[in-house]
Design an enzyme around this catalytic site. Sequence first.
Site, PDB file in Angstrom:
ATOM      1  N   ASP A  72     -26.242  -7.545 -19.198  1.00  0.00           N
ATOM      2  CA  ASP A  72     -24.758  -7.221 -20.091  1.00  0.00           C
ATOM      3  C   ASP A  72     -23.862  -7.382 -21.109  1.00  0.00           C
ATOM      4  O   ASP A  72     -23.674  -8.260 -21.505  1.00  0.00           O
ATOM      5  CB  ASP A  72     -23.905  -8.709 -18.977  1.00  0.00           C
ATOM      6  CG  ASP A  72     -24.386  -8.617 -17.653  1.00  0.00           C
ATOM      7  OD1 ASP A  72     -24.012  -7.946 -16.821  1.00  0.00           O
ATOM      8  OD2 ASP A  72     -24.487  -9.376 -17.828  1.00  0.00           O
TER       9      ASP A  72
ATOM     10  N   ARG B  92     -44.411   0.668   0.826  1.00  0.00           N
ATOM     11  CA  ARG B  92     -44.495   2.020   1.335  1.00  0.00           C
ATOM     12  C   ARG B  92     -44.048   1.693   1.956  1.00  0.00           C
ATOM     13  O   ARG B  92     -44.557   2.261   3.537  1.00  0.00           O
ATOM     14  CB  ARG B  92     -46.299   2.820   1.449  1.00  0.00           C
ATOM     15  CG  ARG B  92     -46.634   3.228   0.250  1.00  0.00           C
ATOM     16  CD  ARG B  92     -48.563   3.934   0.050  1.00  0.00           C
ATOM     17  NE  ARG B  92     -48.786   1.574   0.275  1.00  0.00           N
ATOM     18  CZ  ARG B  92     -50.213   1.550   0.179  1.00  0.00           C
ATOM     19  NH1 ARG B  92     -50.698   2.762   0.118  1.00  0.00           N
ATOM     20  NH2 ARG B  92     -50.735   0.149   0.295  1.00  0.00           N
TER      21      ARG B  92
ATOM     22  N   LYS C  61     -24.048  -2.126 -22.445  1.00  0.00           N
ATOM     23  CA  LYS C  61     -25.025  -0.424 -22.394  1.00  0.00           C
ATOM     24  C   LYS C  61     -23.135   0.577 -21.425  1.00  0.00           C
ATOM     25  O   LYS C  61     -23.752   1.377 -22.592  1.00  0.00           O
ATOM     26  CB  LYS C  61     -25.478  -0.369 -21.418  1.00  0.00           C
ATOM     27  CG  LYS C  61     -27.176  -1.330 -21.799  1.00  0.00           C
ATOM     28  CD  LYS C  61     -28.734  -1.277 -20.360  1.00  0.00           C
ATOM     29  CE  LYS C  61     -28.015  -1.965 -19.232  1.00  0.00           C
ATOM     30  NZ  LYS C  61     -28.017  -3.156 -19.455  1.00  0.00           N
TER      31      LYS C  61
HETATM   32  P1  IMP Z   1     -31.808  -8.996  -8.820  1.00  0.00           P
HETATM   33  O1  IMP Z   1     -31.957  -8.252  -9.837  1.00  0.00           O
HETATM   34  O2  IMP Z   1     -30.605  -9.148  -8.151  1.00  0.00           O
HETATM   35  O3  IMP Z   1     -32.703  -9.266  -7.928  1.00  0.00           O
HETATM   36  O4  IMP Z   1     -31.722 -10.625  -9.667  1.00  0.00           O
HETATM   37  C1  IMP Z   1     -32.631 -10.773 -10.097  1.00  0.00           C
HETATM   38  C2  IMP Z   1     -32.028 -11.458 -11.945  1.00  0.00           C
HETATM   39  O5  IMP Z   1     -31.488 -10.191 -11.899  1.00  0.00           O
HETATM   40  C3  IMP Z   1     -31.144 -12.813 -11.561  1.00  0.00           C
HETATM   41  O6  IMP Z   1     -31.184 -13.198 -12.489  1.00  0.00           O
HETATM   42  C4  IMP Z   1     -29.714 -11.987 -11.793  1.00  0.00           C
HETATM   43  O7  IMP Z   1     -28.847 -13.130 -11.915  1.00  0.00           O
HETATM   44  C5  IMP Z   1     -29.993 -10.687 -12.299  1.00  0.00           C
HETATM   45  N1  IMP Z   1     -29.323  -9.144 -12.385  1.00  0.00           N
HETATM   46  C6  IMP Z   1     -29.843  -8.447 -12.038  1.00  0.00           C
HETATM   47  N2  IMP Z   1     -28.927  -7.708 -12.452  1.00  0.00           N
HETATM   48  C7  IMP Z   1     -28.243  -7.627 -13.154  1.00  0.00           C
HETATM   49  C8  IMP Z   1     -27.239  -7.311 -14.442  1.00  0.00           C
HETATM   50  O8  IMP Z   1     -26.760  -6.174 -14.074  1.00  0.00           O
HETATM   51  N3  IMP Z   1     -26.924  -8.267 -15.075  1.00  0.00           N
HETATM   52  C9  IMP Z   1     -27.165  -8.893 -15.975  1.00  0.00           C
HETATM   53  N4  IMP Z   1     -28.066  -9.648 -14.829  1.00  0.00           N
HETATM   54  C10 IMP Z   1     -28.999  -9.211 -13.306  1.00  0.00           C
HETATM   55 MG    MG Z   2     -23.388  -6.228 -16.256  1.00  0.00          MG
END
Ligand code: IMP
Ligand code: MG
Length: 335
Positions: free
Chosen positions: A13, A138, A16
């Site tokens: 966030d 896998r 990018k």
């Molecule tokens: P997951 O990627 O959904 O498994 O989440 C794992 C952690 O990464 C959590 O804290 C989410 O809030 C964070 N997260 C995943 N994708 C994003 C994103 O695009 N922006 C900000 N935080 C993210």
């Molecule tokens: Mg984002």
Amino acid sequence: MIADIVVDLQYGDCGKGKIAHALCRENKYTHVIRYNGGCNAGHTIYHNGKKFVTHHIPCGVFFGIKSIIGPGCVVHVDTFLKEIQELEAEGIPARKLVHVATNAHLITDFHRAEDGKDETIGTTKRGNGPAYRDKYGRKGVRAMDDPRLQPYIISMYHELYENEDYNDIEILFEGAQGFGLDVDWGDYPYVTSSHCTVGSALLNGVPPRAIREVWGVAKIYETYVGAKDFEGPDEVFEDIRRVGQEYGATTGRPRQINWLDFDLLKMAARINGINKLVVNKMDVLDAIGKWHAYHGPHILHFDSREDMEFWIETKLEMEVSENIETFFSGDKEHI
Ligand code: IMP
Ligand code: MG
């Protein structure tokens, strides 16, 4: 072959999408490739005055550039197809431009349902973790094996090395999430399940010597969404959240706020080998009128935006590399 890489230096966030969008405008890319993550990502892009939030699809699609979901990614097919439809409805020829690598992996509805029960990490509940677990265990299913994806499938090897349509391939790699969420370098287990560094881009089939620019993207303050306590005690963070509209693009959750952690920024700058740095959201602290950063155990107080900019730039130059070109940018400012 030439590759520029956009990489987030904090917790996702950081803008990018904005940088990738600007780079597509200035360069002659033949391909834009998403290199990690799934529909947990939410990229907010303003294109011709319209706001778009994409989860899977890279921003090359807004510029008529071939846009690929790379082998490092996981794809939820229904979400992907819905995004294609939405872009088509806005007149963007996504059906023609977007492709999925044969060897990307699927996020199934089972993965989603499982991730939906997560209470410890605070995931986006999009099935990301279970999909990567099955890939590495896998037991996963590759994109090429889903009939619904057939019209979109391409082989990265053929595309990059044996395709006579291109004399010179010029790629923009667009990452998802960020350094603080990287499965190895982030604050484990409060991380995502993929790699969010420059190394991750290379895993998508490009040789290291192809790298030209590495654009690191950060914010002048930090935000994080997830289960751990992150927000600092300053009551001004409430204002920053409101002014900066710090709510998740995928889940709508309020993002926790804290001051910039210089040590994290430095570590991410070093490990990613950045030579360009964009620090976004300057306008938010302009509006708030407070300029702070953590440096080790200390909170630094700056008198003005200029003081903070000067300190960051000089410190990175001294401690990371003289070759980093830094840009400070606000919402309405161009880099
Ligand atoms: P997951 O990627 O959904 O498994 O989440 C794992 C952690 O990464 C959590 O804290 C989410 O809030 C964070 N997260 C995943 N994708 C994003 C994103 O695009 N922006 C900000 N935080 C993210
Ligand atoms: Mg984002």
